[in-house]
Scaffold this active site. Structure first.
Site, short mmCIF file in Angstrom:
data_model
loop_
_atom_site.label_atom_id
_atom_site.label_comp_id
_atom_site.label_asym_id
_atom_site.label_seq_id
_atom_site.Cartn_x
_atom_site.Cartn_y
_atom_site.Cartn_z
N HIS A 40 1.57 -5.02 -4.91
CA HIS A 40 2.90 -4.64 -4.42
C HIS A 40 2.99 -4.90 -2.91
O HIS A 40 3.96 -5.51 -2.43
CB HIS A 40 3.15 -3.16 -4.73
CG HIS A 40 4.35 -2.58 -4.06
ND1 HIS A 40 5.53 -2.31 -4.73
CD2 HIS A 40 4.57 -2.20 -2.77
CE1 HIS A 40 6.40 -1.80 -3.88
NE2 HIS A 40 5.85 -1.72 -2.69
N GLU A 41 2.00 -4.46 -2.16
CA GLU A 41 2.02 -4.64 -0.71
C GLU A 41 1.92 -6.12 -0.32
O GLU A 41 2.58 -6.58 0.62
CB GLU A 41 0.90 -3.83 -0.05
CG GLU A 41 1.01 -2.33 -0.22
CD GLU A 41 2.33 -1.78 0.28
OE1 GLU A 41 2.89 -2.35 1.25
OE2 GLU A 41 2.83 -0.79 -0.31
N HIS A 100 5.22 -7.95 -0.32
CA HIS A 100 6.02 -7.85 0.91
C HIS A 100 5.63 -8.94 1.89
O HIS A 100 6.47 -9.49 2.61
CB HIS A 100 5.79 -6.48 1.56
CG HIS A 100 6.42 -5.34 0.82
ND1 HIS A 100 7.70 -5.37 0.32
CD2 HIS A 100 5.93 -4.10 0.51
CE1 HIS A 100 7.98 -4.22 -0.27
NE2 HIS A 100 6.92 -3.44 -0.16
N GLU A 136 11.73 -2.89 -2.36
CA GLU A 136 10.70 -2.13 -3.07
C GLU A 136 10.73 -2.44 -4.57
O GLU A 136 9.68 -2.60 -5.20
CB GLU A 136 10.88 -0.63 -2.83
CG GLU A 136 10.64 -0.19 -1.39
CD GLU A 136 9.23 -0.50 -0.91
OE1 GLU A 136 8.30 -0.52 -1.74
OE2 GLU A 136 9.07 -0.75 0.30
#
Length: 303
Positions: free
Chosen positions: A144-145, A148, A219
Site C-alpha cells: 500500500h505504501e 503511493h 488511500e
C-alpha cells in the site's frame, strides 16, 4: 535513460484528481500572492523572495521534516531483515527501485511513505506495527505504501499542503506583524490589508478541502493497487482490521502526537472517538476500504 512504469496498476482517476488538485492549488496560490502584492506594493520583492523560498523549502525538505517528526530512523538489512525482505519482495513484484527503509519507535501501529520521487522515497513502519502483524499482513501494508510512491501522489500531497502552510503564515503576519498600522481611514490599500487575514483563511479552507478530497481517493487507490499487485486482498483487509482495532488500546498521549501526521499514515490515529478529525479525516472509513477489498477478492476468485 528513463525508467519504464512499475507494475502497479495505473489509476487514471487518481491522475486526474492530482492534476486537478495541482491546478486549483496553483490558482489559489496565485490569488494569495496577488492579494499580498496589491496590499503591499512597495514590498513586492520581499514577498516574492519569501513565498518563493518557502515553496522551494517545502518541496525539497518537507518529506525529510515529516519523516523526522514521525521518528523515522533508517535501518540496514542486518538491523531489520524481515522488514527489508518484505520490501525487497514488493520491489521485485512491482519492478521498482528499492526505497530507503526506516523504523519509527512508536507503539502506534502504522506505516507511511515520504519522498518526492522513487529515487528519494522512504518507507517506514513503526515498531508497534511490526510487532502486531503477520508477514502477509505486513507485506500488504508495505505494498500500500509503495503504491503511493509509484503513483507519485506523495509528492503531490507534499506540494498541495504547502499552500495551507503559507496561508497560515500570512494570517499570523497580518494579525501580529502590525500590518494594520498602515490602514488609515478609507484608504483602499488599508482596507485590502485588513482583509488579508480573511482571504488567507478562505484560501486555507479551500486548500484543506482540496487535499482532503485527493487524500481519501488516493488511500482507496493504494489499497486497490496493492491488493492487485500482491494478489492477497484478504491479507490487507486483515491488516486494516487489526490496526484499526488496536488504535483504541493506544494511550491518548501517543495518539495526539501522531494525529498531525495522519495524512501520511496507513490508518489515521485519533485521540478520541468523537474527534473532529474523524469528520475531516484524510482517509476513507474502514467500512469503505474493507468493502472495496472484498469486491477485489471476489473478482480475483471468479475471473
Amino acid at each position: 535513460m528513463a525508467r519504464t512504469r512499475s507494475r502497479y496498476a495505473p489509476d487514471r482517476g487518481l491522475t486526474t484528481r492530482m492534476v486537478g488538485t495541482m491546478f486549483f492549488i496553483g490558482l489559489l496560490y496565485v490569488v494569495l500572492v496577488g492579494v499580498l502584492l496589491a496590499a503591499l506594493r512597495g514590498s513586492w520583492p520581499v514577498i516574492l523572495v519569501i513565498t518563493g523560498g518557502l515553496f522551494v523549502a517545502q518541496f525539497w525538505f518537507s518529506d525529510r521534516i515529516a519523516a523526522y517528526g514521525m521518528g523515522a530512523r533508517e535501518v540496514t538489512p542486518q538491523e531489520a531483515p524481515e522488514l527489508h525482505g518484505a520490501i525487497d519482495r514488493i520491489c521485485a513484484l512491482a519492478d521498482m527501485p528499492k526505497p530507503r527503509v526506516a523504523i519509527a519507535q512508536s507503539d502506534v501501529p502504522n506505516a507511511f511513505a515520504t519522498g518526492r520521487s522513487e529515487r528519494t522515497a522512504l518507507v517506514c513502519a513503526t515498531t508497534g506495527l511490526l510487532r502486531r502483524l503477520e508477514p502477509e499482513e505486513l507485506e500488504g501494508v508495505l505494498a500500500h505504501e509503495m503504491s503511493h510512491v509509484a503513483h507519485r501522489d506523495v509528492a503531490v500531497m507534499t506540494i498541495a499542503s504547502f499552500l495551507g502552510v503559507l496561508a497560515g503564515i500570512v494570517t499570523r503576519v497580518a494579525l501580529w506583524g502590525g500590518l494594520a498600522r498602515n490602514s488609515r481611514g478609507n484608504d483602499p490599500a488599508g482596507i485590502i490589508i485588513m482583509l488579508i487575514p480573511l482571504i488567507s483563511a478562505v484560501v486555507y479552507a479551500l486548500s484543506f478541502l482540496l487535499t482532503r478530497l485527493l487524500s481519501r481517493y488516493r488511500e482507496l487507490s493504494a489499497d486497490r493497487t496493492a491488493a492487485l499487485l500482491t494478489g492477497r486482498p484478504s491479507a490487507l483487509a486483515s491488516a486494516l482490521t487489526k490496526v484499526s482495532g488496536q488504535m483504541a488500546r493506544i494511550p491518548t498521549e501517543d495518539l495526539r502526537k501522531a494525529e498531525p501526521y495522519n495524512a501520511f499514515y496507513f490508518v489515521p490515529a485519533f485521540a478520541a472517538k468523537e474527534s473532529l478529525g474523524r469528520l475531516l479525516s484524510s482517509h476513507p472509513t474502514l467500512e469503505q476500504r474493507l468493502d472495496q477489498l472484498a469486491r477485489i477478492s471476489a473478482g480475483l476468485s471468479h475471473p
